[in-house]
Design a protein around this motif. Structure first.
Motif, mmCIF file in Angstrom:
data_model
loop_
_atom_site.group_PDB
_atom_site.id
_atom_site.type_symbol
_atom_site.label_atom_id
_atom_site.label_comp_id
_atom_site.label_asym_id
_atom_site.label_seq_id
_atom_site.Cartn_x
_atom_site.Cartn_y
_atom_site.Cartn_z
ATOM 1 N N GLN A 233 32.376 38.987 59.695
ATOM 2 C CA GLN A 233 32.279 39.415 61.091
ATOM 3 C C GLN A 233 33.666 39.507 61.691
ATOM 4 O OE1 GLN A 233 29.840 36.352 62.823
ATOM 5 N NE2 GLN A 233 31.602 35.181 63.514
ATOM 6 N N GLY A 234 33.787 40.379 62.677
ATOM 7 C CA GLY A 234 35.054 40.538 63.354
ATOM 8 C C GLY A 234 35.172 39.588 64.526
ATOM 9 N N VAL A 235 36.311 39.602 65.142
ATOM 10 C CA VAL A 235 36.542 38.752 66.305
ATOM 11 C C VAL A 235 35.751 39.285 67.501
ATOM 12 C CG1 VAL A 235 38.290 37.827 67.879
ATOM 13 C CG2 VAL A 235 38.837 38.179 65.466
ATOM 14 N N MET A 236 35.805 40.610 67.714
ATOM 15 C CA MET A 236 35.113 41.232 68.842
ATOM 16 C C MET A 236 34.039 42.207 68.385
ATOM 17 S SD MET A 236 38.296 41.990 71.418
ATOM 18 C CE MET A 236 39.387 42.695 70.195
ATOM 19 N N ILE A 237 34.371 42.994 67.359
ATOM 20 C CA ILE A 237 33.473 44.022 66.848
ATOM 21 C C ILE A 237 33.464 43.922 65.322
ATOM 22 C CG2 ILE A 237 33.679 45.628 68.798
ATOM 23 C CD1 ILE A 237 35.908 47.075 67.324
ATOM 24 N N HIS A 238 32.965 44.918 64.660
ATOM 25 C CA HIS A 238 32.975 44.938 63.194
ATOM 26 C C HIS A 238 34.420 44.832 62.703
ATOM 27 C CE1 HIS A 238 32.462 46.546 59.105
ATOM 28 N NE2 HIS A 238 31.208 46.072 59.216
ATOM 29 N N PRO A 239 34.682 44.137 61.584
ATOM 30 C CA PRO A 239 36.061 43.954 61.139
ATOM 31 C C PRO A 239 36.792 45.246 60.740
ATOM 32 C CG PRO A 239 34.519 42.918 59.603
ATOM 33 C CD PRO A 239 33.733 43.393 60.770
ATOM 34 N N PHE A 240 36.078 46.280 60.289
ATOM 35 C CA PHE A 240 36.767 47.502 59.874
ATOM 36 C C PHE A 240 37.560 48.128 61.021
ATOM 37 C CE2 PHE A 240 37.384 51.970 58.983
ATOM 38 C CZ PHE A 240 37.899 51.936 57.688
ATOM 39 N N PRO A 241 36.948 48.361 62.202
ATOM 40 C CA PRO A 241 37.763 48.928 63.297
ATOM 41 C C PRO A 241 38.883 47.993 63.754
ATOM 42 C CG PRO A 241 35.431 48.898 63.898
ATOM 43 C CD PRO A 241 35.550 48.283 62.561
ATOM 44 N N GLU A 242 38.666 46.685 63.675
ATOM 45 C CA GLU A 242 39.727 45.749 64.055
ATOM 46 C C GLU A 242 40.895 45.851 63.071
ATOM 47 O OE1 GLU A 242 37.031 42.290 66.217
ATOM 48 O OE2 GLU A 242 37.911 41.882 64.256
ATOM 49 N N LEU A 243 40.585 45.907 61.775
ATOM 50 C CA LEU A 243 41.632 46.055 60.766
ATOM 51 C C LEU A 243 42.331 47.410 60.908
ATOM 52 C CD1 LEU A 243 39.796 44.555 57.676
ATOM 53 C CD2 LEU A 243 41.809 43.599 58.797
ATOM 54 N N PHE A 244 41.549 48.457 61.154
ATOM 55 C CA PHE A 244 42.130 49.792 61.326
ATOM 56 C C PHE A 244 43.069 49.822 62.531
ATOM 57 C CE2 PHE A 244 41.964 53.707 63.815
ATOM 58 C CZ PHE A 244 42.677 54.547 62.964
ATOM 59 N N LEU A 245 42.629 49.299 63.660
ATOM 60 C CA LEU A 245 43.458 49.333 64.872
ATOM 61 C C LEU A 245 44.735 48.521 64.684
ATOM 62 C CD1 LEU A 245 43.751 50.422 67.706
ATOM 63 C CD2 LEU A 245 42.477 48.454 68.539
#
Length: 186
Positions: A41-53
């Motif tokens: 799980q991500g901190v705020m949203i799914h981890p893929f968009p967090e890693l991408f950003l």
């Protein structure tokens, strides 16, 4: 820059490098996600968009630093010789090689890689990882001290992103100032 105003010239550089950064960040994040994996799980949203950003902001911040460095020199060869001098502090003050304390912690505030590593460490929840070691055939957990660099909160991740965005803006402004000086020299 013949016939082109300074503002559109700098914006065009950022648009081109921004598109390239998006493509590179998608490829890098996608390959990482498929081969290594990602947190559940991500901190705020799914981890893929967090890693991408985080990857995109790192890339565009580094591009902005490169645009600024190249704006300081009229000769591209000189700008290329400065690149290693810009990269070494990024590596040294990222917080990965040694613990940042005192003066090194203050200097690290001016390193893009520090905020990038904080973002990645937050997404991966490095403070929440269990360190295991095998002793006499038994797996034993090693206690470790949580670091404020990797605080697993939305505010901490957002702050890391914000600092990288500030680097983009500061380097864009400095590039404009530098190029105005070059234009006056002609």
């Amino acid at each position: 820059m013949t016939g082109l105003k300074l503002g559109p010239y700098i914006i065009s550089k950022f648009v081109v490098l921004g598109v390239l950064s998006i493509i590179q960040s998608l490829l890098l994040t996608g390959v990482f996600y498929l081969t290594v994996g990602a947190p559940e799980q991500g901190v705020m949203i799914h981890p893929f968009p967090e890693l991408f950003l985080t990857t995109f902001l790192t890339a565009i911040s580094a591009s902005a630093m490169g645009i600024f460095a190249s704006s300081l020199f009229k000769n591209p060869d000189r700008a290329m010789t400065v690149a290693p001098l810009l990269l070494m502090p990024q590596i040294l003050f990222s917080g990965l090689l040694f613990k940042l304390e005192g003066v090194t912690k203050i200097i690290s505030w001016f390193a893009i890689c520090r905020w990038s590593m904080e973002g990645y460490g937050t997404i991966a929840d490095l403070n929440g990882l269990k360190y295991m070691v095998e002793i006499n055939g038994e797996m034993t957990e090693i206690a470790h001290e949580a670091e404020d660099f990797f605080e697993y909160t939305a505010g901490h991740l957002t702050r890391s992103w914000l600092y990288m965005l500030i680097f983009v803006i500061v380097f864009a402004v400095l590039s404009g100032i530098s190029l105005m000086g070059i234009r006056k020299d002609r």
